[in-house]
Design a protein around this motif. Structure first.
Motif, short mmCIF file in Angstrom:
data_model
loop_
_atom_site.label_atom_id
_atom_site.label_comp_id
_atom_site.label_asym_id
_atom_site.label_seq_id
_atom_site.Cartn_x
_atom_site.Cartn_y
_atom_site.Cartn_z
N HIS A 23 -4.28 6.77 -1.07
CA HIS A 23 -3.87 5.39 -0.80
C HIS A 23 -3.93 4.62 -2.11
CE1 HIS A 23 -4.50 5.50 3.77
NE2 HIS A 23 -4.79 6.71 3.34
N ILE A 71 0.85 -1.19 0.00
CA ILE A 71 0.00 0.00 0.00
C ILE A 71 0.89 1.25 0.00
CG2 ILE A 71 -1.79 1.30 1.22
CD1 ILE A 71 -2.62 -1.33 2.56
N ARG A 90 -8.17 0.89 -7.39
CA ARG A 90 -7.16 0.72 -6.34
C ARG A 90 -6.80 2.03 -5.63
NH1 ARG A 90 -2.50 -0.28 -8.00
NH2 ARG A 90 -2.72 0.11 -10.24
N MET A 149 -3.76 0.92 -3.27
CA MET A 149 -3.78 -0.47 -2.82
C MET A 149 -3.14 -1.35 -3.88
SD MET A 149 -5.36 0.31 -0.09
CE MET A 149 -5.75 -1.27 0.65
N ASP A 150 -2.57 -2.49 -3.43
CA ASP A 150 -1.98 -3.44 -4.37
C ASP A 150 -1.10 -2.72 -5.39
OD1 ASP A 150 -3.25 -5.72 -6.92
OD2 ASP A 150 -1.48 -5.89 -5.64
N SER A 151 -0.15 -1.94 -4.90
CA SER A 151 0.69 -1.13 -5.76
C SER A 151 1.42 -1.98 -6.80
CB SER A 151 1.71 -0.36 -4.91
OG SER A 151 1.04 0.52 -4.02
#
Lengths: 112, 111
Positions: B76, B18, B61, B78-80
């Motif tokens: 934010h 993240i 994301r 997510m799941d970069s």
């Protein structure tokens, strides 16, 4: 759809030479137009802001000037470039009543 | 005086992690808070945005969290992914469509 054009894409100029960067917007009327400068690794510095033809607000006193001769044309100029004028120059537009601001592809200026 | 303060300046995240970027402002006249993504040599592109009457906005994301009382907002991711590696700018809009930008965060997502 709306598009924004900037030219040239890259420019190398000697110190003391003049500058003219052009920005045009298509597909919209009476846009707000902006010039920003982005120094290497830095954020976006608002240079000029225009809400209509001939209406220019200068945000930072400096060696540059801006003009808006037509509704969708915005020009950034200098009579004599300084080394410190090097950077990535971005033109942007927005339309009153809507939130978004859209950026052009930018001009990379190097002053030697 | 910088109207919008952004941190961190750079961020390294492992793939799948993240990424969190924070911004703070002082002027309560700001009414719109966008985030932009910029790839090298390109102009910034609008990523996601929020108005101050909303505490969170999610698009895929990407999530913006907004704390009006603290005058802070954050992005934010997510799941970069490695494709997210770019410079991210927060911004705030004043009435009249004048925008103020943070100093940017260079994100590097390691594969």
């Amino acid at each position: 759809s709306q598009t924004i054009h900037q030219w040239p894409a890259t420019l190398v100029q000697p110190v003391g030479s003049p500058l003219s960067l052009e920005c045009t917007v298509e597909g919209t009327s009476n846009p707000n137009l902006y010039w920003y400068r982005q120094a290497a690794g830095r954020g976006l510095q608002l240079l000029f802001y225009s809400v209509g033809i001939g209406q220019i607000s200068s945000e930072v006193p400096q060696n540059l000037s801006a003009s808006r001769p037509q509704d969708r044309q915005f020009i950034l100029s200098s009579k004599k470039l300084l080394l410190s004028d090097s950077g990535f120059y971005l033109c942007a537009w927005s339309v009153g009543g809507f939130n978004e601001q859209f950026f052009g592809p930018g001009t990379r200026l190097t002053v030697l | 005086q910088q109207q919008v303060k952004q941190s961190p300046q750079s961020l390294i995240v492992q793939k799948g992690g993240i990424s969190i970027i924070n911004c703070a402002y002082e002027n309560t006249a700001f009414d719109y808070f966008p985030w932009y993504q910029q790839f090298p040599g390109k102009g910034p592109a609008l990523l996601i945005a929020i108005r101050p009457d909303v505490s969170e906005k999610k698009e895929g994301r990407f999530t913006i969290s907004f704390n009006k009382s603290a005058k802070q907002f954050s992005l934010h991711i997510m799941d970069s992914q490695p494709g997210d590696s770019a410079t991210y700018f927060c911004a705030a809009r004043m009435v009249g469509n004048k925008f103020y930008f943070g100093s940017g965060t260079k994100l590097n997502v390691k594969p």
